[in-house]
Design an enzyme around this catalytic site. Structure first.
Site, mmCIF file in Angstrom:
data_model
loop_
_atom_site.group_PDB
_atom_site.id
_atom_site.type_symbol
_atom_site.label_atom_id
_atom_site.label_comp_id
_atom_site.label_asym_id
_atom_site.label_seq_id
_atom_site.Cartn_x
_atom_site.Cartn_y
_atom_site.Cartn_z
ATOM 1 N N GLU A 1 18.229 54.977 18.477
ATOM 2 C CA GLU A 1 18.372 55.708 17.164
ATOM 3 C C GLU A 1 17.427 56.535 16.788
ATOM 4 O O GLU A 1 16.157 56.357 17.192
ATOM 5 C CB GLU A 1 18.733 54.222 15.926
ATOM 6 C CG GLU A 1 18.949 54.768 14.614
ATOM 7 C CD GLU A 1 20.420 55.665 14.611
ATOM 8 O OE1 GLU A 1 20.381 56.787 15.255
ATOM 9 O OE2 GLU A 1 21.279 55.210 13.835
ATOM 10 N N HIS B 1 26.996 50.204 17.992
ATOM 11 C CA HIS B 1 26.562 48.608 17.996
ATOM 12 C C HIS B 1 27.260 48.124 16.725
ATOM 13 O O HIS B 1 27.592 48.455 15.654
ATOM 14 C CB HIS B 1 25.291 48.537 17.984
ATOM 15 C CG HIS B 1 24.518 48.906 16.503
ATOM 16 N ND1 HIS B 1 24.628 48.275 15.427
ATOM 17 C CD2 HIS B 1 23.833 49.951 16.315
ATOM 18 C CE1 HIS B 1 23.917 48.866 14.419
ATOM 19 N NE2 HIS B 1 23.544 49.976 15.057
#
Length: 193
Positions: free
Chosen positions: A83, A9
């Site tokens: 994550e 990201h």
């Protein structure tokens, strides 16, 4: 065989401040949005047909930007791409985190082996859905690092290297196994900006 481009990201304000994000749902900043557009341009000629992302907003917004630039459908989400949970370490400045925990266990954190198992299961699932469509997968540094380590037999990332925001690393998924292509984007830790 499925080609998977794993994209980290774009930058968030917490990345810029060198703060551990983990599962804390922090949005992209303007630099991160630019990194997403840059990643899309680098991937433009790869024949990608779909985008799948972590449900955390920083990854999902990166995926939406990439899909829009490449004229692809709205990204799918996959919970297995989230994550690593850093437990008590979430929100800490990286240097403070390293000083407090080193390489030891962090209370409440997800074990690195579990991140690898979860990430592999996610990419297997993504690859099995449509195995002839090259796919962009937008995830997080810890997830991509775990997959790089697994696919390289522990050779990558080398000590001091990290996965930069907006970086793309291309993998092949063949017969249930993940393998690296020649395209690997890592930067030395001291290059952190």
């Amino acid at each position: 065989m499925t080609i998977l481009a794993l994209v980290r990201h774009g930058q968030t304000d917490w990345n810029r401040a060198q703060r551990i994000q983990g599962r804390t749902d922090v949005p992209l900043n303007d630099t991160g949005r630019g990194q997403a557009r840059d990643a899309a341009e680098r991937l433009r000629d790869g024949g990608y047909g779909r985008v799948v992302a972590s449900p955390l907003q920083r990854a999902h917004e990166t995926a939406r930007i990439i899909a829009a630039v490449l004229g692809l459908e709205e990204p799918e989400t996959h919970a297995g791409l989230v994550e690593r949970d850093y437990g008590d370490g979430e929100g800490m400045i990286v240097t403070d985190y390293r000083e407090a925990y080193g390489t030891g266990p962090v209370p409440g954190a997800e074990a690195p082996e579990h991140v690898t198992e979860r990430a592999l299961a996610a990419v297997r699932d993504i690859a099995s859905r449509d195995d002839d469509v090259p796919t962009i997968v937008v995830a997080h540094g810890g997830v991509i690092r775990a997959l790089l380590t697994h696919a390289s037999g522990g050779r990558l990332p080398r000590p001091g290297e990290r996965v930069e925001n907006g970086a793309s690393n291309v993998f092949r998924f063949v017969d249930g196994e993940l393998a690296l292509t020649e395209h690997v984007e890592l930067v030395p830790a001291e290059a952190r900006g």
